[in-house]
Design an enzyme around this catalytic site. Structure first.
Site, PDB file in Angstrom:
ATOM      1  N   PHE A 447       0.809  -1.189   0.110  1.00 51.65           N
ATOM      2  CA  PHE A 447       0.090   0.054   0.016  1.00 51.65           C
ATOM      3  C   PHE A 447       0.729   1.278   0.001  1.00 51.65           C
ATOM      4  O   PHE A 447       2.002   1.295   0.338  1.00 51.65           O
ATOM      5  CB  PHE A 447      -0.901   0.085   1.031  1.00 51.65           C
ATOM      6  N   GLU A 448       0.000   2.401  -0.342  1.00 54.82           N
ATOM      7  CA  GLU A 448       0.826   3.583  -0.304  1.00 54.82           C
ATOM      8  C   GLU A 448       1.662   3.795  -1.600  1.00 54.82           C
ATOM      9  O   GLU A 448       2.956   4.382  -1.531  1.00 54.82           O
ATOM     10  CB  GLU A 448       1.220   4.216   0.908  1.00 54.82           C
ATOM     11  N   GLY A 449       1.354   2.923  -2.420  1.00 52.08           N
ATOM     12  CA  GLY A 449       2.433   2.835  -3.620  1.00 52.08           C
ATOM     13  C   GLY A 449       3.232   1.540  -3.523  1.00 52.08           C
ATOM     14  O   GLY A 449       4.121   1.546  -2.760  1.00 52.08           O
TER      15      GLY A 449
END
Ligand SMILES: Cc1cc2nc3c(=O)[nH]c(=O)nc-3n(C[C@H](O)[C@H](O)[C@H](O)COP(=O)(O)OP(=O)(O)OC[C@H]3O[C@@H](n4cnc5c(N)ncnc54)[C@H](O)[C@@H]3O)c2cc1C
Length: 643
Positions: A447-449
């Site tokens: 997550f978050e890229g």
């Protein structure tokens, strides 16, 4: 200290929106690829000044003077908050209980709220603590060492939820209305992902149509995996708004809205549960004819993706900071266990296979912390500083290394690493929660890229100076005259730039670094930055516009650049620590940490350069496509068909 200005702000270096068409040849892309590229390109922030990390890919090793240290005032403010936070974590929080029940007790949330933990970076003017990015990262380190669920709650709230984009882009009215609420504990969330829109926001379906009087928008759609969504009072929601005509072509618009969850039509459709982070308040959020006033648009109509990407630029620093905390905790557990567990006549830490892991864990933890604090200090000097690359490197590298660290810690703890804390305790052993750490930390590279997307993002930024100079030359969509003109300009630029990348580094000064071993590593980094720039340039010549598709090759360049950033951050920090004599360990200990790290990073870099020259990427790609096409079916069948 972070200074939240009372009026809407734009980054100081005015961002320009470049037309992807003029830089990148999109003619051979599928519609989906082109749409995704155009949308993210339009949302890219283009600043005038390149950052240290972006210079690494151009052979411009612009070494900072020194590792920035906190002012005593800033450090004192941070210390005072961290002391209170530590007390709450120690006295009120049982992370194993939170993991077991899948719930964070409300009194814990109330205690954190009373401390100001939901408004760490929000200015006191709006009810927050007004602490610096560095102190916020220090808080994330502490939280990360203790409880992944609490870290996610607090981080999703203020790194990507309402506070961060409001600080960056909010109007004064929006700030006055929402910042005090979120600073005092009203939980917020960030909703971008959908069933069909994960890494690629262009496929988003959630949409908002303006009302006939233009005063509001009617929001419809469903968002997936919204962390804090099930507890949030207010959410930043990304939605498509009507396309705008640009140069005679309709351009997709994504807009960011502040949505209150008690408005009619907002519902939690499902609470999602995961392998780890058992108490994440994560849900599927459904929006049915939700009326959102126009004044709740963030930044401007059509600027939603820029809000999301810019928010994540600094927001991404929280995750690696939390990874540092986790890594430190794992090292602490490992130190104790590897020292006291005796097998085959010696403490296991004396066996070199285990010692090798311990050295790597310690050195990588030091590097991760140095990188994160260096990037955080840049934000403290200028809150609009361009740390896109640094933050992405910290996120990618930190989440990958911390996963290895937890995995190594589990290996070193042997069977006890795999056993749950509750089971260990029930049979009289210390309840060390490595199994929980492993489950909780697996998500960090997703997550978050995700790591793959981070590598593409860093590669895009690394190539940017080259695309500006020569993108038009290679773009078959442009008229020949324009391409010829661009070719002349590019020839002039490269005639000067390229020879410089091969000249000896005579004039390179390692300013501010006295330690000879560190100077040597920094000289290597400076030399290697030029070598990286040359290799990237050669790859551009070899692959032309198709370089964009060479993900593994680009990934190697990104990995080398990231290791160079890590070497730089560790050497600068080690010099500062050695000079101040203020490290917890003796100065020579810092030297052995950094020296081992840099030697290992250099080996990895050389290995990666070898991979640029010699690899079996194409063979692997072909094999993967065969698998996808249904060949090698026996490899997917549990009973062998070879008999
Ligand atoms: C616990 C949890 C919390 C989350 N919290 C939030 C939140 O608060 N808000 C929010 O909006 N979202 C949230 N997400 C969503 C998260 O950010 C996404 O999972 C992530 O963006 C990846 O999207 P995806 O899972 O759909 O994977 P996909 O995009 O489908 O990707 C699948 C795999 O393919 C790779 N991949 C995709 N595209 C490419 C490409 N072009 N080249 C190479 N590889 C590629 C990816 O790296 C990944 O490995 C959360 C997810 C989880 C599991």
């Amino acid at each position: 200290m972070i200074d939240t200005q009372p009026t809407r702000e734009e980054p100081k270096a005015k961002p320009q929106i470049e037309d992807a068409d003029s830089l990148i040849d999109t003619s051979k892309m599928s519609n989906g690829q082109r749409a995704a590229l155009e949308l993210t390109e339009a949302a890219r922030e283009v600043t005038q000044k390149s950052s240290f990390a972006s210079g690494l890919f151009m052979g411009a090793f612009d070494l900072p003077e020194s590792f920035p240290t906190q002012t005593s005032e800033d450090r004192d403010q941070g210390d005072a908050f961290l002391q209170k936070l530590e007390m709450v974590l120690r006295d009120c929080v049982d992370p194993d209980e939170i993991d077991r029940t899948g719930e964070i007790p409300q009194p814990v949330i109330d205690e954190l709220s009373n401390l100001g933990a939901f408004g760490i970076k929000i200015s006191p003017q709006y009810g927050g603590l007004g602490l610096s990015q560095t102190n916020y990262c220090r808080a994330a380190i502490l939280l990360g060492s203790h409880c992944g669920n609490l870290t996610a709650l607090i981080s999703a709230h203020q790194s990507i939820g309402v506070p961060q984009p409001l600080i960056l882009f909010g109007t004064e009215a929006q700030k006055r209305k929402y910042l005090p609420r979120v600073a005092h504990g009203e939980i917020s969330a960030f909703a971008l992902t959908e069933l069909g829109a994960g890494s690629d926001p262009a496929t988003m379906k959630t949409h908002a149509e303006p009302t006939p009087d233009g005063e509001a928008f009617i929001l419809n759609g469903e968002k997936l995996w919204c962390t804090n969504g099930t507890k949030a009072g207010v959410i930043v929601v990304m939605a498509k708004t009507p396309a705008k005509m640009v140069n005679g072509k309709p351009k997709e618009q994504i807009t960011a809205f502040i949505v209150e969850t008690d408005w009619p039509g907002v519902e939690v459709a499902h609470r999602c549960r995961f392998m780890g982070l058992k108490a994440l308040y994560n849900g599927v959020m459904r929006f049915t004819n939700v009326r959102v006033p126009r004044e709740n648009i963030m930044l401007a109509e059509g600027k939603g993706l820029r809000v999301a990407l810019t928010t994540l630029n600094t927001g991404r620093l929280t995750l690696p900071a939390a990874c540092v905390g986790l890594a430190k905790r794992c090292l602490e557990i490992t130190r104790k266990w590897a020292g006291e567990r005796v097998q085959w006549g010696a403490a296991i830490g004396k066996h070199s296979a285990i010692a090798d892991k311990i050295a790597r864990m310690a050195a990588n933890t030091f590097a991760m912390e140095s990188m994160t604090l260096l990037a955080a200090s840049a934000v403290d000097r200028d809150k609009h500083a361009d740390v896109r690359l640094e933050a992405a490197m910290c996120k990618m590298w930190g989440s990958e290394r911390s996963w290895e660290i937890v995995n190594d810690a589990m290996q070193i703890r042997g069977g006890r690493g795999y056993e749950t804390a509750a089971s260990l305790e029930a049979r009289g052993e210390e309840p060390i929660p490595l199994e929980r750490f492993l489950r909780d930390s697996r998500i960090n590279t997703i997550f978050e890229g995700s790591s793959e997307i981070m590598r593409l993002f860093i590669a895009r930024e690394a190539l940017d100076p080259h695309l500006k100079v020569s993108g038009a030359v290679l773009n078959s969509k442009l008229p020949v005259s324009q391409r010829l003109q661009a070719a002349m300009k590019a020839a002039l630029f490269y005639a000067r730039w390229y020879p410089k990348q091969s000249l000896p580094l005579e004039r390179f000064q390692v300013r501010g670094v006295r330690n000879p071993a560190l100077r040597k590593h920094l000289r290597y980094a400076a030399r290697t930055s030029r070598r990286l720039a040359r290799a990237l340039f050669h790859a551009m010549l070899r692959h032309g516009p198709k370089l964009e598709r060479e993900q593994i090759l680009l990934g190697r360049f990104v990995d080398i650049g990231t290791e160079l950033f890590a070497i730089t951050a560790t050497c600068l920090r080690a010099e500062t620590l050695m000079r101040a004599g203020s490290s917890n360990s003796a100065p020579t200990d810092v030297q052995s940490l950094v020296d081992y790290f840099c030697r290992s990073a250099r080996l990895r870099i050389e290995e990666t350069f070898r991979g640029v020259r010699q690899n079996n990427d194409r063979v692997g790609y072909r094999l993967a496509q065969q698998v996808l096409a249904g060949k090698h079916a026996a490899m997917t069948e549990s009973e062998s068909s070879h008999d």
